[in-house]
Scaffold this motif. Structure first.
Motif, short mmCIF file in Angstrom:
data_model
loop_
_atom_site.label_atom_id
_atom_site.label_comp_id
_atom_site.label_asym_id
_atom_site.label_seq_id
_atom_site.Cartn_x
_atom_site.Cartn_y
_atom_site.Cartn_z
N VAL A 109 37.22 -45.26 26.23
CA VAL A 109 37.15 -46.66 26.82
C VAL A 109 37.41 -46.65 28.20
CG1 VAL A 109 38.12 -48.84 26.53
CG2 VAL A 109 38.49 -47.59 24.74
N LEU A 110 36.11 -46.77 28.75
CA LEU A 110 36.09 -46.86 30.27
C LEU A 110 35.83 -48.07 30.91
CD1 LEU A 110 35.17 -45.58 33.16
CD2 LEU A 110 32.67 -45.76 32.36
N THR A 111 36.74 -48.60 31.81
CA THR A 111 36.62 -49.65 32.42
C THR A 111 36.68 -49.97 33.83
OG1 THR A 111 38.19 -50.75 30.59
CG2 THR A 111 38.20 -52.09 32.65
N VAL A 112 35.66 -50.70 34.42
CA VAL A 112 35.51 -50.58 35.82
C VAL A 112 35.59 -52.17 36.21
CG1 VAL A 112 33.77 -50.12 37.48
CG2 VAL A 112 34.05 -48.58 35.45
N VAL A 126 40.92 -42.24 24.54
CA VAL A 126 41.04 -41.64 26.01
C VAL A 126 40.48 -42.90 26.97
CG1 VAL A 126 40.18 -40.28 27.82
CG2 VAL A 126 40.65 -39.37 25.50
N GLU A 127 41.50 -43.60 27.71
CA GLU A 127 41.35 -44.60 28.52
C GLU A 127 41.11 -44.19 30.01
OE1 GLU A 127 43.13 -48.65 27.65
OE2 GLU A 127 44.58 -47.39 26.55
N LEU A 128 39.78 -44.53 30.59
CA LEU A 128 39.65 -44.37 32.05
C LEU A 128 39.48 -45.70 32.75
CD1 LEU A 128 37.11 -41.53 31.43
CD2 LEU A 128 39.47 -41.09 31.86
N ARG A 129 40.41 -45.83 33.72
CA ARG A 129 40.12 -47.16 34.48
C ARG A 129 39.78 -47.02 36.12
NH1 ARG A 129 41.71 -51.25 31.93
NH2 ARG A 129 42.25 -52.64 33.71
N LEU A 156 31.79 -43.10 41.00
CA LEU A 156 33.34 -43.67 40.79
C LEU A 156 34.32 -42.71 40.09
CD1 LEU A 156 31.94 -46.82 38.97
CD2 LEU A 156 32.70 -46.63 41.20
N LEU A 157 33.79 -41.66 39.16
CA LEU A 157 34.34 -40.59 38.35
C LEU A 157 33.52 -39.70 37.77
CD1 LEU A 157 37.03 -40.22 36.31
CD2 LEU A 157 36.05 -41.84 34.85
N ARG A 158 34.16 -38.51 37.73
CA ARG A 158 33.43 -37.24 37.16
C ARG A 158 34.46 -36.63 36.12
NH1 ARG A 158 31.63 -36.06 42.60
NH2 ARG A 158 29.46 -36.32 42.59
N PHE A 159 33.94 -36.61 34.64
CA PHE A 159 34.78 -36.27 33.88
C PHE A 159 34.20 -35.09 32.93
CE2 PHE A 159 32.05 -39.66 31.94
CZ PHE A 159 32.03 -38.99 30.57
N GLU A 160 34.97 -34.39 32.19
CA GLU A 160 34.52 -33.35 31.30
C GLU A 160 34.76 -33.55 29.92
OE1 GLU A 160 34.63 -28.33 31.16
OE2 GLU A 160 35.66 -29.55 32.96
N VAL A 197 37.08 -46.23 46.13
CA VAL A 197 37.32 -46.01 44.49
C VAL A 197 38.84 -45.55 44.24
CG1 VAL A 197 36.52 -44.89 42.46
CG2 VAL A 197 34.96 -45.44 44.27
N SER A 198 39.43 -46.12 43.28
CA SER A 198 40.77 -45.66 42.79
C SER A 198 40.68 -45.50 41.52
CB SER A 198 41.92 -46.67 43.16
OG SER A 198 41.76 -47.68 42.62
N GLY A 199 41.13 -44.38 40.77
CA GLY A 199 41.13 -44.15 39.19
C GLY A 199 41.76 -42.74 39.02
N PRO A 200 41.39 -41.99 38.02
CA PRO A 200 41.99 -40.93 37.68
C PRO A 200 41.68 -39.90 38.55
CG PRO A 200 40.59 -41.86 35.59
CD PRO A 200 40.60 -42.54 36.95
#
Length: 157
Positions: free
Chosen positions: A100-103, A73-76, A151-155, A84-87
């Protein structure tokens, strides 16, 4: 893996740190994984050692971290001018999957994956990649630590 006194102490320390983070509002209600020990970042974009901590230069004979596989799972995420831009929304990561988290950021700051207690340093022109296995179910936040910027919240489920 058999429990040794050192392993038991490390697990107990991780639990105590999680309780402290929850009491101070920094973290999630999910149980904590044992903390990763980050190595100093390399001059190039950091790779990962699989624990989620950014890698430093590889010792002689070591191989570089593998590229993301099609099942990862790629999170950029990108930070520019405080934006902030992303998912969108709260991405769902299947339990047990590699992440794989890339910031990429236009400021120097520490990226912190709460609940997993993973850290990496991002700087302008030097994105950070944090790799880990999503083995703790729950909801988690990724933030720029010093800026207190979410930056991001994920579950994970």
């Amino acid at each position: 893996m058999p429990r040794t006194p050192a392993r038991t102490a490390a697990v107990g320390t991780a639990g105590a740190l999680t309780a402290l983070l929850l009491a101070t509002g920094c973290g999630t209600a999910a149980p904590a994984a044992p903390p990763a020990t980050p190595a100093p970042p390399s001059a190039a974009a950091p790779a990962s050692n699989g624990t989620g901590a950014a890698d430093g230069p590889s010792p002689a004979g070591a191989t570089a971290a593998p590229a993301a596989s099609p099942t990862d799972v790629e999170l950029r995420v990108r930070v520019s001018g405080g934006q902030v831009s992303g998912p969108a929304g709260r991405p769902v990561v299947p339990l047990g999957r590699a992440v794989v988290l890339t910031v990429e950021a236009d400021v120097s700051d520490e990226v912190h994956v709460h609940g997993y207690d993973l850290h990496g340093d991002a700087a302008p022109g030097r994105p950070v990649t944090i790799r880990f296995t999503a083995d703790i179910p729950g909801r988690f936040e990724v933030e720029l630590e010093e800026a207190h910027l979410s930056l991001l919240r994920f579950e994970v489920r």
